[in-house]
Design a protein around this motif. Structure first.
Motif: not given
Length: 395
Positions: A250-277
């Motif tokens: 969770r750390d990267k997507v919930e801690m680091q990237l939100p600031e980039l989303y709001h400030k410069i508009g960089v979104g997230v395409v996430s992968w491995s939602p089931l953690a490799c099964g």
């Protein structure tokens, strides 16, 4: 089909002359002609569909009426992508790849992700053949690929200008396409200056080989550097980052990237939602013989599952199963819907290998409204790994 126009009164009123003492005798005729043109445009719009003022349409998220699929902007770009997409694994299982892609497309999925490294380029060939065979409109698809590992030669890997341009040309040949919608720089390249990477990505966009570019497995600092270089030299910045995101990561997507989303508009395409099964629950009682973790190439996954942390994760998943049962859904559906709650996540890539699994995972969209703030809080209590920062989510 819906057609929208940005309507203003500009052009409907008589133009004002710059000479105050001179009377504009043609203003009534000009206004009448403008109104006539406006009525003609309105009639054409109504004949094609509904007519609405542009500001009445929400651009953040819309729903496919026939499929129930939700669509979001890729970051803060104008590209609309399905909130669920298909990733790597559906192309590896060639016998069912066409069936999986057909099920996804018929359920409103428009995002299909691949990479030059997947099966040494064969994945791109399979994807291209399916698109050609199905005769789907190219404009209805969002095709993405990733560059870094292109071949064995020293010049066939990395993010040099040479490999970005040549590598993307190779991908397009295998895909049998004139362009991709998004090309991702897969992992940062310490051997290549950031300015060279951004200039090369700008080049492929300006030459019609890609519509947008993004990053994959980059840190927030590296993405910010790319953005700063783009702004400094009037180049094109990235629009999104591909990042691993699931209940236990969770750390990267919930801690680091939100600031980039709001400030410069960089979104997230996430992968491995089931953690490799791991989050499917199939490893609750050990490693089944037919599972991915039983394969020699996935020895690392087996060790991870059997470790002490792995056993703790399985215990938490057992508790989460009770929440899933209350919501009348499966554990995988709960996990995928949970990922979709994050404000900056534009799309979640599904790594599926069979039709039944894909159909189940697509059902996560119906679970999304059920994950209220209270349910999310209960999930956080079970996981015990919520990053310590304020987060805004949408449902």
């Amino acid at each position: 089909m819906q057609v929208s126009f940005a309507c203003t009164d500009h052009g409907l009123k008589a133009p004002r002359t710059s000479e105050p003492n001179k009377q504009n005798t043609s203003s009534p005729n000009t206004a009448s002609a403008a109104r006539a043109r406006f009525r003609t445009v309105a009639l054409i719009a109504r004949s094609l569909g509904s007519f609405a003022h542009r500001h009445h349409i929400s651009l953040k998220e819309s729903t496919g009426k026939l499929t129930g699929m939700k669509y979001r902007n890729l970051g803060k770009s104008g590209l609309r992508v399905s909130c669920l997409g298909l990733g790597k694994h559906f192309l590896i299982y060639k016998p069912v790849a066409e069936q999986l892609m057909t099920i996804a497309y018929e359920n409103g999925v428009n995002l299909f992700d691949t990479a030059e490294v997947y099966s040494a380029g064969k994945a791109e060939i399979i994807l291209g053949n399916i698109i050609k065979k199905k005769c789907w409109r190219r404009s209805s698809l969002v095709i993405t690929t990733k560059l870094y590992w292109g071949g064995k030669a020293e010049t066939e890997r990395g993010l040099s200008r040479k490999h970005i341009i040549e590598g993307l040309k190779g991908s397009l040949q295998r895909l049998q396409l004139e362009y991709v919608d998004v090309v991702f720089a897969n992992r940062p390249d310490s051997n290549t200056p950031m300015e060279e990477i951004v200039r090369a990505m700008t080049h492929v966009i300006n030459h019609g080989m890609s519509m947008y570019w993004g990053t994959s497995r980059w840190s927030a600092m590296e993405i910010m550097e790319a953005y700063s270089v783009a702004r400094q030299f009037n180049l094109i910045p990235p629009v999104c980052e591909q990042a691993e995101y699931h209940l236990f990561q969770r750390d990267k997507v919930e801690m680091q990237l939100p600031e980039l989303y709001h400030k410069i508009g960089v979104g997230v395409v996430s992968w491995s939602p089931l953690a490799c099964g791991i989050i499917t629950g199939k490893y609750e009682n050990g490693i089944p013989e037919s599972s991915r973790a039983s394969l020699k190439s996935y020895q690392w996954l087996k060790e991870k599952i059997l470790s002490e942390d792995g056993r703790k994760q399985q215990a938490k998943l057992k508790e989460l199963t009770h929440i899933a049962e209350k919501l009348s859904c499966t554990l995988p559906q709960l996990a995928i819907a949970w990922c979709l709650r994050n404000e900056g996540v534009s799309s979640v890539l599904l790594g599926t290998s069979n039709p039944a699994q894909l159909t189940e995972n697509l059902g996560a969209i119906q679970v999304l409204p059920k994950i209220t703030a209270l349910v999310a809080s209960d999930i956080d209590k079970i996981l015990g790994n919520r990053p310590q920062s304020k987060k805004d989510y949408h449902h």
